[in-house]
Design a protein around this motif. Structure first.
Motif, PDB file in Angstrom:
ATOM      1  N   GLN A  68       1.054  -0.793  -0.321  1.00  0.00           N
ATOM      2  CA  GLN A  68      -0.170   0.174   0.214  1.00  0.00           C
ATOM      3  C   GLN A  68       1.006   0.893   0.001  1.00  0.00           C
ATOM      4  OE1 GLN A  68      -3.136   2.248   3.094  1.00  0.00           O
ATOM      5  NE2 GLN A  68      -2.457  -0.203   3.581  1.00  0.00           N
ATOM      6  N   ALA A  69       2.116   1.201   0.693  1.00  0.00           N
ATOM      7  CA  ALA A  69       2.522   2.129   0.976  1.00  0.00           C
ATOM      8  C   ALA A  69       3.157   2.735  -0.083  1.00  0.00           C
ATOM      9  CB  ALA A  69       3.593   1.941   2.027  1.00  0.00           C
ATOM     10  N   ALA A  70       4.148   1.471  -1.354  1.00  0.00           N
ATOM     11  CA  ALA A  70       4.673   1.724  -2.364  1.00  0.00           C
ATOM     12  C   ALA A  70       3.607   2.135  -3.197  1.00  0.00           C
ATOM     13  CB  ALA A  70       5.737   0.557  -2.687  1.00  0.00           C
ATOM     14  N   LEU A  71       2.371   1.627  -3.764  1.00  0.00           N
ATOM     15  CA  LEU A  71       1.164   2.242  -4.123  1.00  0.00           C
ATOM     16  C   LEU A  71       1.455   3.622  -4.305  1.00  0.00           C
ATOM     17  CD1 LEU A  71      -1.021  -0.342  -4.315  1.00  0.00           C
ATOM     18  CD2 LEU A  71       0.412   0.000  -6.403  1.00  0.00           C
ATOM     19  N   LEU A  72       1.329   4.159  -2.962  1.00  0.00           N
ATOM     20  CA  LEU A  72       0.540   5.622  -2.974  1.00  0.00           C
ATOM     21  C   LEU A  72       1.703   6.761  -2.829  1.00  0.00           C
ATOM     22  CD1 LEU A  72      -2.319   5.495  -0.343  1.00  0.00           C
ATOM     23  CD2 LEU A  72      -2.233   5.365  -2.180  1.00  0.00           C
ATOM     24  N   GLY A  73       3.275   5.798  -2.430  1.00  0.00           N
ATOM     25  CA  GLY A  73       3.763   7.193  -2.720  1.00  0.00           C
ATOM     26  C   GLY A  73       4.244   8.069  -1.216  1.00  0.00           C
ATOM     27  N   ARG A  74       4.275   9.452  -2.123  1.00  0.00           N
ATOM     28  CA  ARG A  74       4.417  11.059  -0.713  1.00  0.00           C
ATOM     29  C   ARG A  74       2.148  10.478  -0.407  1.00  0.00           C
ATOM     30  NH1 ARG A  74       7.834  14.877  -4.326  1.00  0.00           N
ATOM     31  NH2 ARG A  74       9.985  14.411  -3.940  1.00  0.00           N
ATOM     32  N   ALA A  75       1.258  10.362  -1.181  1.00  0.00           N
ATOM     33  CA  ALA A  75       0.047  10.668  -1.092  1.00  0.00           C
ATOM     34  C   ALA A  75       0.060   9.552   0.012  1.00  0.00           C
ATOM     35  CB  ALA A  75      -0.698  10.058  -1.289  1.00  0.00           C
ATOM     36  N   LEU A 138     -10.254   4.363  10.262  1.00  0.00           N
ATOM     37  CA  LEU A 138      -9.235   3.624  10.029  1.00  0.00           C
ATOM     38  C   LEU A 138      -9.513   2.682   8.861  1.00  0.00           C
ATOM     39  CD1 LEU A 138      -5.664   3.434  10.367  1.00  0.00           C
ATOM     40  CD2 LEU A 138      -6.143   1.985  12.211  1.00  0.00           C
ATOM     41  N   ILE A 139      -8.684   1.951   8.292  1.00  0.00           N
ATOM     42  CA  ILE A 139      -8.473   0.844   7.717  1.00  0.00           C
ATOM     43  C   ILE A 139      -7.739  -0.493   7.864  1.00  0.00           C
ATOM     44  CG2 ILE A 139     -10.297   1.570   5.827  1.00  0.00           C
ATOM     45  CD1 ILE A 139      -8.302   1.499   3.805  1.00  0.00           C
ATOM     46  N   LEU A 140      -8.086  -1.478   8.179  1.00  0.00           N
ATOM     47  CA  LEU A 140      -6.811  -2.218   8.118  1.00  0.00           C
ATOM     48  C   LEU A 140      -5.957  -2.943   6.715  1.00  0.00           C
ATOM     49  CD1 LEU A 140      -8.649  -5.643   9.994  1.00  0.00           C
ATOM     50  CD2 LEU A 140      -6.937  -4.158  11.153  1.00  0.00           C
ATOM     51  N   SER A 141      -4.798  -3.411   6.724  1.00  0.00           N
ATOM     52  CA  SER A 141      -3.953  -3.368   5.675  1.00  0.00           C
ATOM     53  C   SER A 141      -4.638  -3.717   4.765  1.00  0.00           C
ATOM     54  CB  SER A 141      -2.677  -3.863   5.523  1.00  0.00           C
ATOM     55  OG  SER A 141      -2.300  -2.945   6.507  1.00  0.00           O
ATOM     56  N   TYR A 142      -5.597  -4.947   4.713  1.00  0.00           N
ATOM     57  CA  TYR A 142      -5.930  -5.547   2.965  1.00  0.00           C
ATOM     58  C   TYR A 142      -6.459  -4.900   2.617  1.00  0.00           C
ATOM     59  CZ  TYR A 142      -8.482  -7.974   0.092  1.00  0.00           C
ATOM     60  OH  TYR A 142      -9.155  -9.084  -0.543  1.00  0.00           O
ATOM     61  N   GLU A 143      -7.369  -3.866   2.967  1.00  0.00           N
ATOM     62  CA  GLU A 143      -8.648  -2.777   2.633  1.00  0.00           C
ATOM     63  C   GLU A 143      -8.150  -1.512   2.172  1.00  0.00           C
ATOM     64  OE1 GLU A 143      -9.159  -3.902   5.320  1.00  0.00           O
ATOM     65  OE2 GLU A 143     -10.839  -5.792   4.638  1.00  0.00           O
ATOM     66  N   GLY A 144      -7.074  -1.464   2.559  1.00  0.00           N
ATOM     67  CA  GLY A 144      -5.656  -0.467   2.523  1.00  0.00           C
ATOM     68  C   GLY A 144      -4.908  -0.663   0.750  1.00  0.00           C
ATOM     69  N   PHE A 145      -4.595  -2.024   0.676  1.00  0.00           N
ATOM     70  CA  PHE A 145      -3.715  -2.234  -0.551  1.00  0.00           C
ATOM     71  C   PHE A 145      -5.394  -2.011  -1.156  1.00  0.00           C
ATOM     72  CE2 PHE A 145      -2.348  -5.300  -3.709  1.00  0.00           C
ATOM     73  CZ  PHE A 145      -1.254  -4.848  -2.775  1.00  0.00           C
ATOM     74  N   VAL A 146      -6.358  -2.762  -1.096  1.00  0.00           N
ATOM     75  CA  VAL A 146      -7.179  -2.286  -2.109  1.00  0.00           C
ATOM     76  C   VAL A 146      -7.845  -1.102  -2.482  1.00  0.00           C
ATOM     77  CG1 VAL A 146      -9.875  -3.158  -2.941  1.00  0.00           C
ATOM     78  CG2 VAL A 146      -7.976  -4.519  -1.653  1.00  0.00           C
ATOM     79  N   LYS A 147      -7.592  -0.592  -1.474  1.00  0.00           N
ATOM     80  CA  LYS A 147      -8.042   0.983  -2.201  1.00  0.00           C
ATOM     81  C   LYS A 147      -6.748   1.817  -2.621  1.00  0.00           C
ATOM     82  CE  LYS A 147      -9.197   5.477   0.180  1.00  0.00           C
ATOM     83  NZ  LYS A 147      -9.666   5.751   1.479  1.00  0.00           N
ATOM     84  N   ALA A 148      -6.053   1.516  -2.272  1.00  0.00           N
ATOM     85  CA  ALA A 148      -4.451   1.319  -3.031  1.00  0.00           C
ATOM     86  C   ALA A 148      -4.445   1.288  -4.525  1.00  0.00           C
ATOM     87  CB  ALA A 148      -3.383   1.999  -1.964  1.00  0.00           C
ATOM     88  N   LEU A 149      -4.799   0.277  -4.495  1.00  0.00           N
ATOM     89  CA  LEU A 149      -4.498  -0.453  -6.013  1.00  0.00           C
ATOM     90  C   LEU A 149      -5.465   0.640  -6.891  1.00  0.00           C
ATOM     91  CD1 LEU A 149      -2.834  -3.047  -6.761  1.00  0.00           C
ATOM     92  CD2 LEU A 149      -4.636  -4.151  -6.944  1.00  0.00           C
ATOM     93  N   SER A 150      -7.025   0.713  -6.793  1.00  0.00           N
ATOM     94  CA  SER A 150      -8.053   0.907  -7.602  1.00  0.00           C
ATOM     95  C   SER A 150      -7.317   2.577  -7.556  1.00  0.00           C
ATOM     96  CB  SER A 150      -8.954   0.896  -6.269  1.00  0.00           C
ATOM     97  OG  SER A 150      -9.422   2.495  -5.308  1.00  0.00           O
ATOM     98  N   GLN A 151      -6.561   3.104  -6.344  1.00  0.00           N
ATOM     99  CA  GLN A 151      -6.644   4.589  -7.242  1.00  0.00           C
ATOM    100  C   GLN A 151      -5.374   4.859  -7.209  1.00  0.00           C
ATOM    101  OE1 GLN A 151      -5.952   6.154  -3.105  1.00  0.00           O
ATOM    102  NE2 GLN A 151      -8.088   6.821  -2.466  1.00  0.00           N
ATOM    103  N   ARG A 152      -3.975   4.323  -8.222  1.00  0.00           N
ATOM    104  CA  ARG A 152      -3.387   3.665  -8.235  1.00  0.00           C
ATOM    105  C   ARG A 152      -3.202   3.545 -10.119  1.00  0.00           C
ATOM    106  NH1 ARG A 152       0.577   4.227 -11.670  1.00  0.00           N
ATOM    107  NH2 ARG A 152       2.345   4.103 -10.893  1.00  0.00           N
ATOM    108  N   PHE A 153      -4.277   2.720 -10.386  1.00  0.00           N
ATOM    109  CA  PHE A 153      -4.825   2.032 -11.887  1.00  0.00           C
ATOM    110  C   PHE A 153      -5.869   3.033 -12.043  1.00  0.00           C
ATOM    111  CE2 PHE A 153      -1.479  -0.853 -10.012  1.00  0.00           C
ATOM    112  CZ  PHE A 153      -1.097  -0.570 -11.046  1.00  0.00           C
TER     113      PHE A 153
END
Length: 223
Positions: A68-75, A138-153
């Protein structure tokens, strides 16, 4: 947002984490297959029994947090580092509930009873997820990863979650055959949970959302 409201929101979120962990443990103890999202950590715990289900779940969540952190970067917001203790509590609660429910032995339970336990687990999991959502902190990391993935792409969250769910399920199946030589921990209960937990969560979200609204109003009126 006042401190008292924030405390109550995090209290609701923590309650959701505890209920979600209970739901996953009950689904797993029913012996009809664990939830799709928990499938990979559970299969790993069967292959390497020295480490618990919750331990592998925590490792899994940490990997998703890093993704998630890698996908969002500075965001990537600093507040999301609170996912780490939340992930720990969630994973610890999975192990705690698995221990509390150890008396449920699938081999000696009639199939209808196991199916009932599975459905109750799905309801508890959906309720827990709904509490996490309406808390809106807050969200757990699984949902956070999905959210980051959807935003990134720039993809729909629901569609992205479905793709990630299925990917993890396939990985769990492949891992099971590679490590155990057979399919383990994934059965009809996994499919049932995949089909109904989202709807249960949505049902509770619609009914719990007004509680959060009243929570905000109570602080506003007190000032």
């Amino acid at each position: 947002m006042s401190r008292s409201e924030l405390v109550r929101r995090y209290g609701i979120f923590t309650s959701g984490v505890i209920f979600a962990a209970l739901g996953i443990a009950l689904i797993t103890r029913a012996g009809l297959g664990t939830s799709a999202v928990s499938g990979l950590p559970y299969v790993c715990s069967l292959i390497f029994p020295a480490l618990s289900f919750g331990t592998f779940n925590f490792i899994f969540e940490i990997l998703l947090f890093l993704g998630q952190a890698a996908l969002l970067g500075r965001a990537f917001s600093r507040v999301q580092f609170l996912q780490l203790p939340a992930n720990f509590v969630f994973s610890y609660c999975i192990d705690l509930w698995m221990w509390v429910l150890h008396f449920f032995i699938p081999e000696v339970l009639p199939y209808p009873v196991r199916l009932l336990l599975l459905l109750i687990g799905c309801v508890l999991l959906g309720f827990g997820v709904a509490l996490e959502v309406v808390a809106d902190v807050l969200i757990l990391s699984y949902e956070g990863f999905v959210k980051a993935l959807s935003q990134r792409f720039h993809r729909d969250f629901g569609h992205t979650e479905l793709v990630v769910d299925n990917t993890i399920l396939v990985l769990a199946i492949l891992t099971s055959f590679a490590g155990l030589g057979r399919l383990a921990g994934l059965r009809e209960g996994t499919i049932i949970g995949t089909l109904i937990v989202g709807h249960i969560s949505g049902f509770f979200c619609r009914r719990l959302a007004p509680l959060t609204k009243r929570l905000c109003q109570s602080d506003a009126l007190a000032q």
